[in-house]
Design an enzyme around this catalytic site. Sequence first.
Site, short mmCIF file in Angstrom:
data_model
loop_
_atom_site.label_atom_id
_atom_site.label_comp_id
_atom_site.label_asym_id
_atom_site.label_seq_id
_atom_site.Cartn_x
_atom_site.Cartn_y
_atom_site.Cartn_z
N LYS A 20 0.82 -1.21 0.00
CA LYS A 20 0.00 0.00 0.00
C LYS A 20 0.85 1.26 0.00
O LYS A 20 0.48 2.26 -0.61
CB LYS A 20 -0.95 0.01 1.21
CG LYS A 20 -2.11 -0.95 1.05
CD LYS A 20 -3.26 -0.59 1.97
CE LYS A 20 -4.45 -1.50 1.73
NZ LYS A 20 -5.52 -1.33 2.71
N LYS A 49 -5.08 -9.67 -7.14
CA LYS A 49 -6.26 -9.77 -6.28
C LYS A 49 -7.36 -8.82 -6.76
O LYS A 49 -7.06 -7.70 -7.18
CB LYS A 49 -5.82 -9.38 -4.86
CG LYS A 49 -6.79 -9.69 -3.78
CD LYS A 49 -6.26 -9.27 -2.42
CE LYS A 49 -6.21 -7.77 -2.27
NZ LYS A 49 -5.88 -7.29 -0.94
N LYS A 67 -10.67 -3.03 -4.38
CA LYS A 67 -11.43 -1.79 -4.51
C LYS A 67 -10.62 -0.72 -5.22
O LYS A 67 -11.15 0.20 -5.80
CB LYS A 67 -11.79 -1.23 -3.12
CG LYS A 67 -12.72 -2.09 -2.30
CD LYS A 67 -12.77 -1.58 -0.85
CE LYS A 67 -13.55 -2.51 0.06
NZ LYS A 67 -13.32 -2.29 1.48
P1 TYM Z 1 -10.97 -4.99 3.68
O1 TYM Z 1 -11.95 -3.92 3.97
O2 TYM Z 1 -9.88 -4.73 2.71
O3 TYM Z 1 -11.74 -6.29 3.19
C1 TYM Z 1 -12.85 -6.82 3.90
C2 TYM Z 1 -12.81 -8.32 3.87
O4 TYM Z 1 -12.84 -8.79 2.52
C3 TYM Z 1 -11.76 -9.68 2.29
N1 TYM Z 1 -11.29 -9.53 0.90
C4 TYM Z 1 -11.19 -10.54 0.03
N2 TYM Z 1 -11.44 -11.86 0.15
C5 TYM Z 1 -11.25 -12.62 -0.94
N3 TYM Z 1 -10.80 -12.14 -2.14
C6 TYM Z 1 -10.52 -10.82 -2.30
N4 TYM Z 1 -10.10 -10.35 -3.47
C7 TYM Z 1 -10.72 -9.96 -1.17
N5 TYM Z 1 -10.54 -8.62 -0.98
C8 TYM Z 1 -10.90 -8.38 0.30
C9 TYM Z 1 -10.68 -9.27 3.29
O5 TYM Z 1 -9.78 -10.32 3.54
C10 TYM Z 1 -11.51 -8.90 4.49
O6 TYM Z 1 -11.83 -10.05 5.25
N6 TYM Z 1 -7.94 -4.92 7.65
C11 TYM Z 1 -9.21 -5.40 7.16
C12 TYM Z 1 -10.39 -4.90 7.98
C13 TYM Z 1 -10.26 -5.13 9.45
C14 TYM Z 1 -10.43 -6.35 10.12
C15 TYM Z 1 -10.24 -6.04 11.51
C16 TYM Z 1 -10.73 -7.65 9.71
C17 TYM Z 1 -9.97 -4.17 10.37
N7 TYM Z 1 -9.96 -4.73 11.62
C18 TYM Z 1 -10.32 -7.05 12.48
C19 TYM Z 1 -10.82 -8.65 10.69
C20 TYM Z 1 -10.61 -8.33 12.06
C21 TYM Z 1 -9.39 -4.90 5.73
O7 TYM Z 1 -8.78 -3.97 5.31
O8 TYM Z 1 -10.35 -5.55 5.05
#
Ligand code: TYM
Length: 344
Positions: free
Chosen positions: A114, A206, A209
């Site tokens: 990032k 991947k 967004k």
């Molecule tokens: P974020 O907002 O990027 O994504 C949310 C969830 O979607 C999953 N994800 C995917 N799974 C499969 N294929 C993909 N291409 C894909 N893109 C995203 C992510 O793995 C995630 O589960 N840091 C985290 C948010 C967070 C969090 C937490 C998660 C903050 N605190 C505590 C669990 C526990 C994040 O940026 O997810």
Amino acid sequence: MAFQERVFSGVQPTGSLHLGNYLGAITKFVALQDNYDCVYCVVDLHAITVWQDPAELPRATREVTAAFVACGIDPRKHIIFNQSQVAEHAELAWIFSCVARIGWLNRMTQFKEKAGKDRENASVGLYSYPTLMAADILVYRATHVPVGEDQKQHLELSRDIAQKFNNDFGGSIHSHGYGDAFFPLPEPLIQGPATRVMSLRDGTKKMSKSDPSDYSRINLTDDADTIAQKIRKAKTDPEPLPSEEAGLAQRPEADNLVGIFAALAGIGKTDVLRQFGGAQFSTFKAALVDLAVAKLGPIGEEMKRLVQDPVAIDAILGEGSARARALAAQTMSAVRDIVGFVRS
Ligand code: TYM
């Protein structure tokens, strides 16, 4: 020590939610409701580790909330809230940033991706992000965390932080009557055929967004025509589909589309190939369009309906935050004692 089982997970309110978020995370959130107490968080504090327009952030926060509800999470039985309404997340994150080691954070690949080349210019928050993530989970002493594959390393760090806190403060934890360990080591739940959904334009990247091409992803709010167009245009290779999973090994785009079909249908990749082995992509894609539209169409419609009523969404977040705060306050009260902060 046995901890009360609890599920926690979070989704960032940045950009629009896509099929990766849905299959990798949100469908799991929905399924876990039957057997666990669940806490699902719209992580707005995480979102601002990169610039967010203050005029846009509320809309994005409400949209993720609407997606949770539209996908089937019940906000009366479980907790849906936004992170910034529960100050204990930030408070525990500070304590964890004093437990975590710089060397641990230096290994985080997501920060490297990032921050890119201009690392000196990345926010301090983007760097320390995983300590906030550990706090999100552990402020509820959650035991299970459903996430996509890309969050695995952050989950391992959360476990390391919990373990080090338990070790460093072991004597104090014991003398305050919390047994041998205060925090559980949270278990990542990363299962099924779509833990890493890839871009529709490039099966080695991947689905994300932040990809500049909207054709790389299917958004939860895409209408039926857009879903159909994106799937028809998705990159493939010239071979027909194999009959066995091993035949997907060197074919990232085929593997991705088969994984998406499997996850949407709630079956394994082997079952998909049993049905479509030997078929051309045109046939398979037509079936995938039907399936994707049938599954995602109603969710997109419901999201659009729900976001029309921001007052109702804010009420869900307000009520969820109050319940979350009550749980988080208990943990923080104990943590203050364990760390040795005077309370008067
Ligand atoms: P974020 O907002 O990027 O994504 C949310 C969830 O979607 C999953 N994800 C995917 N799974 C499969 N294929 C993909 N291409 C894909 N893109 C995203 C992510 O793995 C995630 O589960 N840091 C985290 C948010 C967070 C969090 C937490 C998660 C903050 N605190 C505590 C669990 C526990 C994040 O940026 O997810």
